[in-house]
Every structure is written in C-alpha cells, then in structure tokens.
Design an enzyme around this catalytic site. Structure first.
Site, mmCIF file in Angstrom:
data_model
loop_
_atom_site.group_PDB
_atom_site.id
_atom_site.type_symbol
_atom_site.label_atom_id
_atom_site.label_comp_id
_atom_site.label_asym_id
_atom_site.label_seq_id
_atom_site.Cartn_x
_atom_site.Cartn_y
_atom_site.Cartn_z
ATOM 1 N N ASP A 126 0.813 -1.247 0.084
ATOM 2 C CA ASP A 126 0.217 0.017 0.009
ATOM 3 C C ASP A 126 1.064 1.271 -0.140
ATOM 4 O O ASP A 126 2.036 1.133 -0.087
ATOM 5 C CB ASP A 126 -1.002 -0.069 1.295
ATOM 6 C CG ASP A 126 -2.248 0.388 0.762
ATOM 7 O OD1 ASP A 126 -2.406 1.403 0.253
ATOM 8 O OD2 ASP A 126 -3.322 -0.178 1.613
ATOM 9 N N ASP A 183 -10.200 3.370 -4.098
ATOM 10 C CA ASP A 183 -10.837 2.311 -3.399
ATOM 11 C C ASP A 183 -12.387 2.160 -3.928
ATOM 12 O O ASP A 183 -13.142 2.942 -3.909
ATOM 13 C CB ASP A 183 -10.821 2.337 -2.002
ATOM 14 C CG ASP A 183 -9.482 2.169 -1.244
ATOM 15 O OD1 ASP A 183 -8.536 1.926 -1.970
ATOM 16 O OD2 ASP A 183 -9.437 1.924 -0.064
HETATM 17 C C1 GLA Z 1 -6.125 0.926 1.336
HETATM 18 C C2 GLA Z 1 -5.982 0.141 0.067
HETATM 19 C C3 GLA Z 1 -7.460 -0.900 0.433
HETATM 20 C C4 GLA Z 1 -7.166 -1.674 1.769
HETATM 21 C C5 GLA Z 1 -6.894 -0.755 2.874
HETATM 22 C C6 GLA Z 1 -6.328 -1.312 4.086
HETATM 23 O O1 GLA Z 1 -7.068 2.001 1.246
HETATM 24 O O2 GLA Z 1 -6.228 0.858 -1.052
HETATM 25 O O3 GLA Z 1 -7.357 -1.733 -0.582
HETATM 26 O O4 GLA Z 1 -5.937 -2.358 1.632
HETATM 27 O O5 GLA Z 1 -5.907 0.532 2.607
HETATM 28 O O6 GLA Z 1 -6.159 -0.371 5.070
#
Ligand code: GLA
Length: 374
Positions: A126, A183
């Site tokens: 991430d 997301d």
């Molecule tokens: C980010 C990523 C998500 C998930 C969250 C976890 O938002 O884009 O896919 O992995 O972190 O905290």
C-alpha cells in the site's frame, strides 16, 4: 517471476476489514475449494491490513497478532497451501499501514525475508503514510528488489491507487500488478467511476504488470467493510464483465463461505474468465462509444473476438456495433458467428452489424464472435 495473466484470488478487506483471524482464513480456504473457486482459477488467498501486532520483535521483524493468529503465520500459510491455494499478505510502503499498523518503510529487506520464511506467495503493498521527502517510485523499487532477492517467488501487488502518476513509473519497479484506481465500494456509482477511470488507462495494461481495478464486490450484497448500499445482481454481472474484459486481476471480496447461487454463477463463468485470462492479453478498444452505448472489443488468441456491451446509463438500451467500426469492412468477406457468454445461447451468423436485445440500466451483454466466410 513473470506473471502472464491477471492474478485471481480472494482478499479479506472488502468484507472483513479489521475483523480477521486464523479461523476465518482457514474456513475461507475450505470454501474456495468446496465452492469451485480454485477450480475456476482463483488461486491466491490474501490477508489484507490489520493482521499484525503494533510492535516489531527485538530483531525488527513483524509479528502477527497473537490474538488473531495465535499459531503464527507459517501455520496459516501451511493450511492454505495444503488446500492447493497460494498465500498472500499485506504491507505498506510508508511508515504505517493505512489502518495504522507497522509498515515496511526502511524494513523492506527484513520484511521480504520474513514473508518468504512464512511461505508467502503474494504481497499487496500500500501507499499510506509515505514520508513527504520520499519519492514513491523509489519505495516500490526498493520493495521490488527486496522481494526479487528474498529467495522465494512472491507476486508483487502494488497499491498506490494511481497516485503520483503511477502509470508512468510502475513498470520500472518489480510490480506484477498495480492499483490503477482508488478504493472500490459496494455500489453502482463506485463501479461506474472505476470503469471510466480505467477506460483511459488501457494503454498501460499488459502482460507482466496488470492494471488492477481493485477487488471485486460481487456478492457482497451491501454487507461488510466497504459496503455502501450494495448492487443488484445485474450490476454485479456488469461489474464482473468489465473487470474481466479490461484484463484486471479478479480478486473476490465477498464472504465466499456464504455465497448465493447467483454469486457463484457470476464468479465461476468459465467463458467470461477465459476472456480475462486470454493468453494474448491484448488491449480492449471501444467499438462504439456514442450516446452511452459502451461497446468494447478485444481480439483473442486464436482469432475470435470478444465484445462487451455495457449499459452504463440509467436508461434502457439496444446496444449495437457496426463491423467496420472494429476494422472488419465488407471487403473482408467475413461474417461473425456470435455466442452470448452469459446465456450460453448461440445467436447465429451476422453480417455488417449486430444489434442486441433491449437491456435495462446497468445491464450488460458479453459476446464471443468467430469469423466465418460469408
Ligand atoms: C487502502 C487500500 C485498500 C485496503 C486498505 C487497508 O485503502 O487501497 O485496498 O488495503 O488500505 O487499510
């Protein structure tokens, strides 16, 4: 390690978020096998954020939560492997993970070795809490180097959400797939906006490092960590068709232990998956983008064409495409023998153009077309 087709699997985040543990992972592994997901190609079982203790051990190694994973991660990996699945985990390139757990910044080589020692086959990485003075591409390069030198094949799944023009540098890192969008959440607006963003990023997709449109919400039904309203079955079918058509990794996000028959039906459609896993991995192109009539075409290995008709509007539509718009003029002397991949119906042989049946808002039709002599 070379990855030739979009990775397929399951990830804990969309439904479970923080609420993960050894029992959930084991029962999910069982369900992936029992419900035919492994047979359909879903190979990776990935634990997302929130798996770690807040503090590293005295050797600076990450420690799995003692409460959630009392037997450690190697035991979990062994169980997942015993089912014929591969095991994935999550970390982050900044100073903390997005949910605030210890992250791999300046621990990249230690962490890659720790993951390898546990039997990890896939790492989602991430982009939260990146120190301002650092350049993102260097952080992904460093983890790419650490994974490539850790002594185990670990698929590197970059997750910088397309930030900082990721598309310009991601293929200079060791990443095998990269999050090209923000997301997802479990509703139609989210699916539509990811589709629109991804349509522009098609030229950057390809074998070896795939554009990742984020994990699937198919079957979530408005329940779970990223549930914000839910979708209809038709919307889930369109969502799955688009992700498959656009050569995105197919990473399931629903609770696979409690899937409705229609969810299994969508997720295991072999003909749609074959379009996603086509060995040529050619770029899809728009055949007719007028008036919200979003028709996409993709040349498949072996000579067939895939056609995806996605009604992204809120109105009924009769989608169509004209063969000359995909380069198949009259002079070619070829007609198309067309099969509908959701109904399995052979629709017949068509010349010059194909007009589909009327479809409702957010519905879609996916076709496989064989070129035949007129
Ligand atoms: C980010 C990523 C998500 C998930 C969250 C976890 O938002 O884009 O896919 O992995 O972190 O905290």
């Amino acid at each position: 390690m070379i990855v030739r087709t979009p990775p397929m699997g399951w990830n804990s985040w969309n439904t479970f978020g923080w609420n993960i543990n050894e029992e959930l992972i084991k029962t999910t592994a069982d369900a992936m096998v029992e419900n035919g997901l492994l047979d359909a190609g879903y190979q990776y079982l990935v634990i997302d954020d929130c798996w770690a203790e807040r503090v590293r051990d005295k050797n600076h190694r990450l420690v799995p939560s003692r409460e959630k994973f009392p037997n450690g991660m190697k035991a979990v990996a062994d169980y997942v492997h015993s089912k014929g699945l591969k095991f994935g985990m999550y970390s982050c390139s900044g100073t903390l993970t997005c949910a605030g757990f210890p992250s791999s910044y300046e621990y990249e080589f230690i962490d890659a070795e720790t993951f390898a020692s546990w039997g990890v086959d896939y790492l989602k990485y991430d982009y939260c809490f990146k120190p301002q003075h650092e350049e993102g591409h260097l952080l992904y390069k460093r983890m790419g180097m650490a994974l490539a030198n850790c002594g185990r094949d670990i698929l590197f799944s970059a997750c910088s959400w397309g930030a900082d023009e990721t598309h310009k540098w991601i293929k200079t890192t060791g990443a095998h797939m990269w999050r090209s969008t923000g997301d997802i959440s479990d509703n139609w607006n989210s699916i539509k906006s990811l589709y629109e963003k991804q349509a522009e990023l098609q030229p950057f997709n390809g074998k070896g490092c795939f554009n990742d449109m984020d994990m699937l919400v198919v079957g979530m039904g408005g329940k779970g960590n990223v549930a914000l309203g839910g979708c209809t079955v038709e919307e889930y079918r369109t969502h799955f068709s688009i992700w498959a058509f656009f050569n995105s990794p197919l990473i399931i996000g629903c609770d696979v232990r409690e899937m409705k028959p229609e969810t299994i039906h969508i997720l295991t459609n072999k003909d749609i998956i074959a379009i996603n896993q086509d060995p040529a991995q050619r770029q899809p192109f728009m055949a007719n983008g007028l008036h919200g009539n979003s028709v996409w075409c993709k040349e498949l290995e072996g000579g067939d064409l895939a056609v995806g008709m996605f009604n992204m509007t809120d109105n009924n539509q009769i989608p169509y495409f004209i063969f000359s718009d995909i380069g198949l003029n009259r002079s070619a002397g070829r007609a198309l023998e067309i099969t509908d991949l959701w109904t399995g119906q052979k629709l017949g042989v068509f010349r010059d153009q194909y007009r589909a049946r009327l479809i409702g808002p957010h519905e879609s039709i996916v076709l496989r077309c064989k070129l035949v002599k007129e």
